[in-house]
Design a protein around this motif. Structure first.
Motif, PDB file in Angstrom:
ATOM      1  N   ILE B  10      44.029  30.389  42.158  1.00  0.00           N
ATOM      2  CA  ILE B  10      43.866  30.547  40.823  1.00  0.00           C
ATOM      3  C   ILE B  10      45.089  31.024  40.206  1.00  0.00           C
ATOM      4  O   ILE B  10      45.633  31.833  40.408  1.00  0.00           O
ATOM      5  N   ASN B  11      45.381  30.397  39.009  1.00  0.00           N
ATOM      6  CA  ASN B  11      46.869  30.869  38.474  1.00  0.00           C
ATOM      7  C   ASN B  11      46.690  31.873  37.139  1.00  0.00           C
ATOM      8  O   ASN B  11      47.485  32.480  37.027  1.00  0.00           O
ATOM      9  N   SER B  12      45.636  31.799  36.747  1.00  0.00           N
ATOM     10  CA  SER B  12      45.419  32.609  35.279  1.00  0.00           C
ATOM     11  C   SER B  12      44.076  33.525  35.547  1.00  0.00           C
ATOM     12  O   SER B  12      43.322  33.193  36.123  1.00  0.00           O
ATOM     13  N   ILE B  13      44.165  34.635  34.814  1.00  0.00           N
ATOM     14  CA  ILE B  13      42.798  35.604  34.751  1.00  0.00           C
ATOM     15  C   ILE B  13      41.524  34.586  34.350  1.00  0.00           C
ATOM     16  O   ILE B  13      40.504  34.886  34.693  1.00  0.00           O
ATOM     17  N   ALA B  14      41.893  33.622  33.046  1.00  0.00           N
ATOM     18  CA  ALA B  14      40.783  33.050  32.489  1.00  0.00           C
ATOM     19  C   ALA B  14      40.093  32.283  33.839  1.00  0.00           C
ATOM     20  O   ALA B  14      38.791  31.899  33.689  1.00  0.00           O
ATOM     21  N   ASP B  15      40.766  31.770  34.690  1.00  0.00           N
ATOM     22  CA  ASP B  15      40.356  31.032  35.923  1.00  0.00           C
ATOM     23  C   ASP B  15      39.271  31.940  36.732  1.00  0.00           C
ATOM     24  O   ASP B  15      38.785  31.190  37.518  1.00  0.00           O
ATOM     25  N   LEU B  16      39.182  33.204  36.592  1.00  0.00           N
ATOM     26  CA  LEU B  16      38.484  33.868  37.390  1.00  0.00           C
ATOM     27  C   LEU B  16      36.988  33.916  36.622  1.00  0.00           C
ATOM     28  O   LEU B  16      36.123  34.861  37.265  1.00  0.00           O
ATOM     29  N   ARG B  21      29.722  32.554  37.232  1.00  0.00           N
ATOM     30  CA  ARG B  21      30.159  33.823  38.340  1.00  0.00           C
ATOM     31  C   ARG B  21      31.384  34.230  37.749  1.00  0.00           C
ATOM     32  O   ARG B  21      32.185  33.486  37.186  1.00  0.00           O
ATOM     33  N   VAL B  22      31.694  35.463  37.941  1.00  0.00           N
ATOM     34  CA  VAL B  22      33.285  35.937  37.919  1.00  0.00           C
ATOM     35  C   VAL B  22      33.711  36.354  39.030  1.00  0.00           C
ATOM     36  O   VAL B  22      32.907  37.021  39.812  1.00  0.00           O
ATOM     37  N   HIS B  23      35.068  36.694  39.166  1.00  0.00           N
ATOM     38  CA  HIS B  23      35.411  36.979  40.347  1.00  0.00           C
ATOM     39  C   HIS B  23      35.446  38.266  40.410  1.00  0.00           C
ATOM     40  O   HIS B  23      35.861  39.190  39.593  1.00  0.00           O
ATOM     41  N   LYS B  24      35.296  39.156  41.631  1.00  0.00           N
ATOM     42  CA  LYS B  24      35.178  40.544  41.433  1.00  0.00           C
ATOM     43  C   LYS B  24      36.423  41.112  41.440  1.00  0.00           C
ATOM     44  O   LYS B  24      36.206  42.512  40.871  1.00  0.00           O
ATOM     45  N   SER B  25      37.477  40.730  41.508  1.00  0.00           N
ATOM     46  CA  SER B  25      38.898  41.395  41.169  1.00  0.00           C
ATOM     47  C   SER B  25      38.997  41.697  39.614  1.00  0.00           C
ATOM     48  O   SER B  25      39.711  42.543  39.518  1.00  0.00           O
ATOM     49  N   LEU B  26      38.043  41.235  38.961  1.00  0.00           N
ATOM     50  CA  LEU B  26      38.056  41.673  37.560  1.00  0.00           C
ATOM     51  C   LEU B  26      37.740  43.080  37.131  1.00  0.00           C
ATOM     52  O   LEU B  26      37.942  43.763  36.415  1.00  0.00           O
TER      53      LEU B  26
END
Ligand code: FES
Ligand SMILES: [Fe+2]
Lengths: 160, 428
Positions: B10-16, B21-26
């Motif tokens: 994933i290159n940008s935060i928007a891709d999370l 679903r959203v990525h837990k690193s958020l």
């Protein structure tokens, strides 16, 4: 200033028992220390005087005290399941006045709590109204002024 | 398959942020948090105060836009200003404390004095500034502010759409929400503030999460009478969640309590019969008693306004991001300006019963949020699922996407707005 060391000793003994009961989470015994008409109040704003018309952290009459104890002991509340240990110390007792059997007292108080985030400390000033009851007292009012209650607290799952 | 999406690809935060679903690193990534302050909080309308918190000329409240301290103040002509809380000399804050009343803001360091509108009025020992300090240029820095129904918002972005457009579909629900003054203007009655060790978005999600209610709030439900417990048993009812656009959503839990001016002829619930009696004894008409009693417990919905304010049943929930893993929550109790004292008192007691650091609800919410934060540290990769109710969506009468009351429709709405803002290129 005339010192009534006997009354001071009685009050100190009574309030230390109250603290001990709370640290041991013997909530039913704690209930017995109260007058039914008594109020347990944890204000947000230390300058408030009209607690009934102010938003508090807690404002418990007899019914709410019973409900709160049920909540703390039922096991339903996820925040109470890892029952936190507390240690409280009371000191600097001062009798403010003693009129018609109603004794007003204040004291310093610190509560240490151990939970998964480590040990937290809540310093507070306590204010009591105590009514003589035979050789002992009943609590007519307890006000817990937690030092940072008007800034922010963390959630708590016990009684101050 | 989406579940196999590797965070490294994933290159940008928007891709999370995916659709479901959203990525837990958020929740825990410090760099993401810094970027959120910049791209979200500094870049959209942020709620700061309710007008009733500033009742008089000179009333002020301190607040933050993201992490930036600001002052919200009413000037002599009763106009509301929002200003950065930073002296224009060497930068000290000119106002401390939660709220209060003042005639002016005087910097504690060298005594520069500012008017309620932020203008620089006086500088001690001005001789050394002869010809080099134009007072007109050194007022406190103004922040753009607009209000809707008493809710004061501000933005650091000068060319942002008007507040009215930003709120859009949320306005209809704000109009309904303010009815809980029981026929009197809405009034803030104080706030409870607490912090929890978790990310601000965990709380944002929670305001539109009814799925957790019967589980997390079992001890609260056990503490109310049967009639009230039935009201809170809404997961199988006719409630719904609607995506209102711009990241806002409404979760209607108790449809009968959406409009507090409807159904005034309904029987008075047993838990409010004492209040009704008191109001009647004070001489209020039957209609007025019914209107107050119906409003006393608040409305049947949570309106989640992105990013930092919710009109939640009976109170405002304002969230303040502190760091990636710490958030401060303000629960602001509400009542009616000039309403009977027993009505406002009852509202305060109802608020204390559930909300705040010692409420019967909040500590259990807090524990669940803490666990989400702690759990998000497990594994090098992982997703937060938001797909509940996705296969059963419909369109509402207003043309909005609508899901079941316990769907994650509101969370998906918030995260799509999040994604949009985070995808905006940085200005520098
Ligand atoms: S920093 Fe404010 S007067 Fe100097
Ligand atoms: Fe909750």
């Amino acid at each position: 200033m005339k010192l009534d060391t006997q009354l001071l000793a009685d009050v100190t003994a009574f309030l230390n028992i109250e603290a001990d009961i709370l640290d041991n989470k013997d909530y039913l015994q704690w209930l017995e220390l109260w007058l039914e008409s008594g109020l347990y109040i944890v204000p947000v704003d230390h300058n408030a005087t009209d607690y009934a018309n102010s938003l508090n952290v807690a404002y418990d009459d007899h019914e709410m005290r019973i409900l709160r104890i049920e909540r703390l002991t039922s096991g339903y509340a996820v925040s109470t399941q890892l029952s936190e240990k507390t240690v409280r110390t009371t000191s600097r007792f001062r009798i403010l006045d003693d009129v018609d059997g109603l004794v007003r007292v204040r004291c310093a108080y610190s509560l240490y709590e151990n939970n998964k985030n480590g040990i937290r400390c809540y310093p507070a000033n306590l204010q009591f109204k105590l009514v003589r009851d035979g050789d002992s007292f009943k609590i007519a009012e307890k006000i817990v002024k937690i030092m940072n209650s008007s800034q922010y607290l963390t959630t708590v799952s016990y009684l101050f | 398959m989406k579940t196999e999406t590797k965070v490294k690809s994933i290159n940008s935060i928007a891709d999370l942020v995916l659709d479901d679903r959203v990525h837990k690193s958020l929740y825990s990534d410090k760099n993401i948090f810094e970027e959120e302050l910049e791209k979200i909080f500094n870049n959209t309308w942020v709620w700061l105060a309710h007008e009733s918190e500033l009742p008089d000329a000179g009333s002020y409240k301190t607040a933050t836009i993201g992490r930036q301290p600001v002052i919200v103040v009413r000037d002599r002509k009763k106009k509301i200003h929002v200003m950065l809380n930073r002296c224009r000399h060497r930068g000290a804050t000119v106002c401390e404390g939660k709220s209060g009343k003042t005639k002016a803001f005087t910097c504690p360091y060298h005594g520069w004095g500012y008017g309620l509108d932020g203008s620089l009025r006086a500088v001690p020992k001005p001789e050394e500034y002869e010809n080099i300090l134009d007072k007109a240029e050194f007022g406190l820095i103004k922040v753009r502010t607009e209000s809707y129904k008493g809710m004061i918002f501000a933005t650091l972005k000068k060319d942002l759409e008007p507040l009215d457009d930003f709120l859009g579909g949320a306005k209809k629900w704000i109009d309904l929400f303010v009815k809980q003054g029981g026929g009197y203007p809405l009034k803030a009655l104080g706030d409870q503030r607490f912090r929890f060790p978790g990310n601000w978005k965990i709380q944002l999600e929670n305001t539109t999460d009814s799925y957790h209610f019967p589980i997390v709030h079992k001890s609260f439900i056990a503490s109310v009478d049967e009639q009230a417990a039935e009201v809170f048993d809404f997961l199988d009812g006719d409630g719904f969640v609607e995506d209102l656009g711009h990241g806002h959503s409404v979760m209607v839990m108790i449809p009968e309590l959406v409009d507090l001016e409807d159904n005034l002829d309904e029987p008075i619930p047993a838990r409010y019969s004492d209040l009704a009696k008191q109001l009647a004894n004070e001489g209020h008409s039957d209609l007025e008693v019914r209107r107050l009693v119906r409003a006393v417990g608040g409305g049947g919905f949570n309106l989640n306004i992105f990013p930092n304010i919710a009109c939640s049943m009976a109170f405002f929930r304002n969230l303040v991001p502190i760091s990636a893993n710490e958030t401060e929550i303000h629960h602001i109790a509400l009542g009616g300006e000039g309403a009977p004292e027993v009505f406002n008192q009852k509202r305060i007691r109802i608020h204390e019963h559930f909300q705040g650091p010692m409420g019967f609800g909040t500590p259990d919410d807090g524990e669940a949020w803490e666990r989400v934060q702690a759990g998000s540290m497990a594994g090098s990769d992982g997703w937060i699922m938001l797909n509940r109710g996705m296969s059963k969506l419909s369109t509402s009468a207003d043309g909005n996407v609508r899901g079941a009351v316990c769907s994650e429709t509101g969370m998906r709405a918030a995260y799509q707005q999040y994604k949009k803002l985070m995808a905006t290129p940085s200005e520098h």
